[in-house]
Enzyme design. Structure first.
Site, PDB file in Angstrom:
ATOM      1  N   ARG A 101      59.915  44.578  64.754  1.00 27.25           N
ATOM      2  CA  ARG A 101      59.702  45.343  63.517  1.00 27.25           C
ATOM      3  C   ARG A 101      59.770  46.821  63.914  1.00 27.25           C
ATOM      4  O   ARG A 101      58.832  47.364  64.510  1.00 27.25           O
ATOM      5  CB  ARG A 101      58.350  44.992  62.896  1.00 27.25           C
ATOM      6  CG  ARG A 101      58.048  45.701  61.583  1.00 27.25           C
ATOM      7  CD  ARG A 101      56.712  45.241  61.013  1.00 27.25           C
ATOM      8  NE  ARG A 101      56.285  46.011  59.869  1.00 27.25           N
ATOM      9  CZ  ARG A 101      56.579  45.708  58.604  1.00 27.25           C
ATOM     10  NH1 ARG A 101      57.316  44.646  58.337  1.00 27.25           N
ATOM     11  NH2 ARG A 101      56.135  46.467  57.613  1.00 27.25           N
ATOM     12  N   HIS A 128      65.604  44.000  55.713  1.00 26.22           N
ATOM     13  CA  HIS A 128      64.405  43.165  55.857  1.00 26.22           C
ATOM     14  C   HIS A 128      64.781  41.717  55.492  1.00 26.22           C
ATOM     15  O   HIS A 128      64.342  41.181  54.473  1.00 26.22           O
ATOM     16  CB  HIS A 128      63.308  43.686  54.945  1.00 26.22           C
ATOM     17  CG  HIS A 128      61.931  43.205  55.301  1.00 26.22           C
ATOM     18  ND1 HIS A 128      61.698  42.256  56.289  1.00 26.22           N
ATOM     19  CD2 HIS A 128      60.695  43.526  54.807  1.00 26.22           C
ATOM     20  CE1 HIS A 128      60.403  42.033  56.383  1.00 26.22           C
ATOM     21  NE2 HIS A 128      59.772  42.778  55.500  1.00 26.22           N
ATOM     22  N   GLN A 131      62.113  38.991  54.624  1.00 24.79           N
ATOM     23  CA  GLN A 131      61.574  39.095  53.276  1.00 24.79           C
ATOM     24  C   GLN A 131      62.510  38.420  52.280  1.00 24.79           C
ATOM     25  O   GLN A 131      62.059  37.740  51.348  1.00 24.79           O
ATOM     26  CB  GLN A 131      61.363  40.560  52.892  1.00 24.79           C
ATOM     27  CG  GLN A 131      60.777  40.750  51.508  1.00 24.79           C
ATOM     28  CD  GLN A 131      59.394  40.164  51.374  1.00 24.79           C
ATOM     29  OE1 GLN A 131      58.499  40.493  52.159  1.00 24.79           O
ATOM     30  NE2 GLN A 131      59.199  39.283  50.402  1.00 24.79           N
ATOM     31  N   ASP A 219      59.618  47.235  44.385  1.00 22.28           N
ATOM     32  CA  ASP A 219      58.993  47.530  45.676  1.00 22.28           C
ATOM     33  C   ASP A 219      58.491  48.956  45.625  1.00 22.28           C
ATOM     34  O   ASP A 219      58.799  49.721  44.688  1.00 22.28           O
ATOM     35  CB  ASP A 219      60.009  47.328  46.810  1.00 22.28           C
ATOM     36  CG  ASP A 219      59.384  47.399  48.201  1.00 22.28           C
ATOM     37  OD1 ASP A 219      58.139  47.286  48.294  1.00 22.28           O
ATOM     38  OD2 ASP A 219      60.120  47.568  49.183  1.00 22.28           O
ATOM     39  N   CYS A 257      57.223  42.668  47.117  1.00 17.99           N
ATOM     40  CA  CYS A 257      57.086  42.189  48.492  1.00 17.99           C
ATOM     41  C   CYS A 257      55.807  42.648  49.169  1.00 17.99           C
ATOM     42  O   CYS A 257      55.487  42.157  50.255  1.00 17.99           O
ATOM     43  CB  CYS A 257      58.307  42.599  49.318  1.00 17.99           C
ATOM     44  SG  CYS A 257      58.435  44.368  49.588  1.00 17.99           S
ATOM     45  N   ARG A 285      56.462  34.006  53.061  1.00 12.80           N
ATOM     46  CA  ARG A 285      56.881  34.612  54.328  1.00 12.80           C
ATOM     47  C   ARG A 285      56.597  33.641  55.464  1.00 12.80           C
ATOM     48  O   ARG A 285      57.413  33.469  56.379  1.00 12.80           O
ATOM     49  CB  ARG A 285      56.138  35.933  54.562  1.00 12.80           C
ATOM     50  CG  ARG A 285      56.572  37.109  53.710  1.00 12.80           C
ATOM     51  CD  ARG A 285      57.961  37.620  54.093  1.00 12.80           C
ATOM     52  NE  ARG A 285      58.046  37.989  55.488  1.00 12.80           N
ATOM     53  CZ  ARG A 285      57.673  39.172  55.985  1.00 12.80           C
ATOM     54  NH1 ARG A 285      57.160  40.101  55.184  1.00 12.80           N
ATOM     55  NH2 ARG A 285      57.812  39.442  57.272  1.00 12.80           N
TER      56      ARG A 285
END
Length: 299
Positions: A101, A128, A131, A219, A257, A285
Site C-alpha cells: 500500500r 485500488h 477495492q 468517495d 469505500c 474487502r
C-alpha cells in the site's frame, strides 16, 4: 491459478479470471469453499496507514490458515537506505506473497519487477484494484449479477474511481460518471474502458447521473496527502454531495469505500440509511481478497 504473476491493476485479470475470483470469494464467504493456505505468509508493506486494508488482509490470511506480517514505514527501509529492488528480492526469499500500500504506482511496479512471489496492489495513487473486487462482489450480491445494473459514480475521478471504471467495463456494468471538469477520470482509463466495450457515460450534472441509477457510488473528495488542496476542492465539488436532495427522485442504493467524511461527499443520513450498501462493501474487502489470494497461491 491465474495467468498473471501479480495483481497491480484490475485488468491484470482477464474477464473470466475476474469472475473466477468473485465466484471464489462468494464461495469462501458462504462456507461452501474451505480452501486453506497453510503455512503461507503474506508480507504487507505500508507507506500509507489503513484500517480496512490491514485488517482485511491480516484477518483473511489467518482465516485461510496462513500468516500476515505488517511492515510499516518505521519497520523496514522502504526506499530509504535500501533500494526497492533489494527489499523486493529479500522479501521474496521469506514470504509467499507481498501486498503493498504505497503512494507512487511506479514504486509498486519496481517491487513487482524484482519479486519472485505474487505482488498485490493494496492501493497506490493511481489504482485500488482490491477495492474494485469488493465493489463488484457487493453489486453481484445485491443484484444477483451485473446484467442491466446501472451505476453512477459521483465525485472525484480518483484512484478508486479509475479502478472501478475498468472493473465495471470488464463485467459489463452500465456506468455514468459525474465529476467536476478538472477532477475527471484519466482519459487513458476512459479509453481503456471503451476498448473493453463499455465506455462510461460522462455527464456534468450529478442529478442526471443518479436519476436512473440502481447504485450511486462516491468517495472522499480530499484523499490522503491532498490536505493542502482542501479549500480548492471543497469549492470545486459544490453540488456533488450525495444527500437526500440529490437522491430524492431515485431508489438507488449507495456505496462508499470508506473512510467517509460525513457532511462533505456524503451526508450521515444517507450513509446510515436503508439505501446503504457501505457496510457490506467494507466486509467484502475481506472475502474478495481471500478469493484473490487463494487464486494466486493455491497451487
Amino acid at each position: 491459478m491465474l495467468e498473471t504473476d501479480h495483481f497491480l491493476d484490475i485488468d491484470d485479470l482477464t474477464r473470466d479470471e475476474l469472475q473466477t475470483v468473485l465466484d471464489r470469494a462468494a464461495a469462501l464467504k458462504s462456507g461452501e469453499d474451505g480452501t486453506q493456505l497453510p503455512d503461507q505468509t503474506l508480507g504487507m508493506l505500508f507507506e500509507k496507514p489503513s484500517t480496512r486494508t490491514r485488517i482485511s488482509f491480516e484477518t483473511g490470511m489467518t482465516q485461510l490458515g496462513g500468516h500476515a506480517i505488517f511492515l510499516g514505514p518505521e519497520d523496514i527501509q522502504l526506499g530509504h537506505g535500501e533500494p526497492l529492488s533489494d527489499t523486493s528480492r529479500v522479501l521474496s526469499r521469506y514470504v509467499d506473497a507481498v501486498m503493498a500500500r504505497l503512494f507512487d504506482h511506479a514504486d509498486l511496479l519496481e517491487i513487482a519487477e524484482y519479486a519472485d512471489v505474487p505482488v498485490v496492489n493494496g492501493l497506490t495513487d493511481d489504482a485500488h484494484p482490491c477495492q474494485t473486487l469488493a465493489d463488484l462482489l457487493t453489486i453481484d450480491e445485491a443484484f444477483d449479477g451485473f446484467e442491466d445494473v446501472q451505476v453512477a459514480w459521483v465525485g472525484d475521478g480518483n484512484n478508486v474511481g479509475q479502478s472501478f471504471v475498468i472493473g465495471a467495463a470488464m463485467v459489463g456494468l452500465d456506468l455514468t460518471v459525474s465529476t467536476p471538469e478538472t477532477y475527471g477520470m484519466n482519459e487513458a482509463v476512459l479509453r481503456q474502458a471503451a476498448d473493453l466495450g463499455h465506455e462510461p457515460t460522462i455527464v456534468d450534472d450529478p442529478k442526471e447521473a443518479v436519476d436512473d441509477a440502481d447504485v450511486v457510488y462516491t468517495d472522499v473528495w480530499i484523499s490522503m496527502g491532498q490536505e493542502d488542496q482542501r479549500h480548492e476542492k471543497l469549492a470545486a465539488f459544490d453540488g456533488y454531495q450525495v444527500n437526500e436532495r440529490l437522491l430524492a427522485d431515485s431508489d438507488a442504493q449507495v456505496m462508499h469505500c470508506l473512510p467517509a467524511h460525513r457532511g462533505e461527499e456524503i451526508t450521515g443520513d444517507v450513509l446510515e440509511s436503508e439505501r446503504s450498501l457501505v457496510w457490506d462493501q467494507a466486509e467484502n474487502r475481506l472475502h474478495a481478497q481471500k478469493g484473490l489470494l487463494v487464486e494466486l497461491l493455491d497451487a
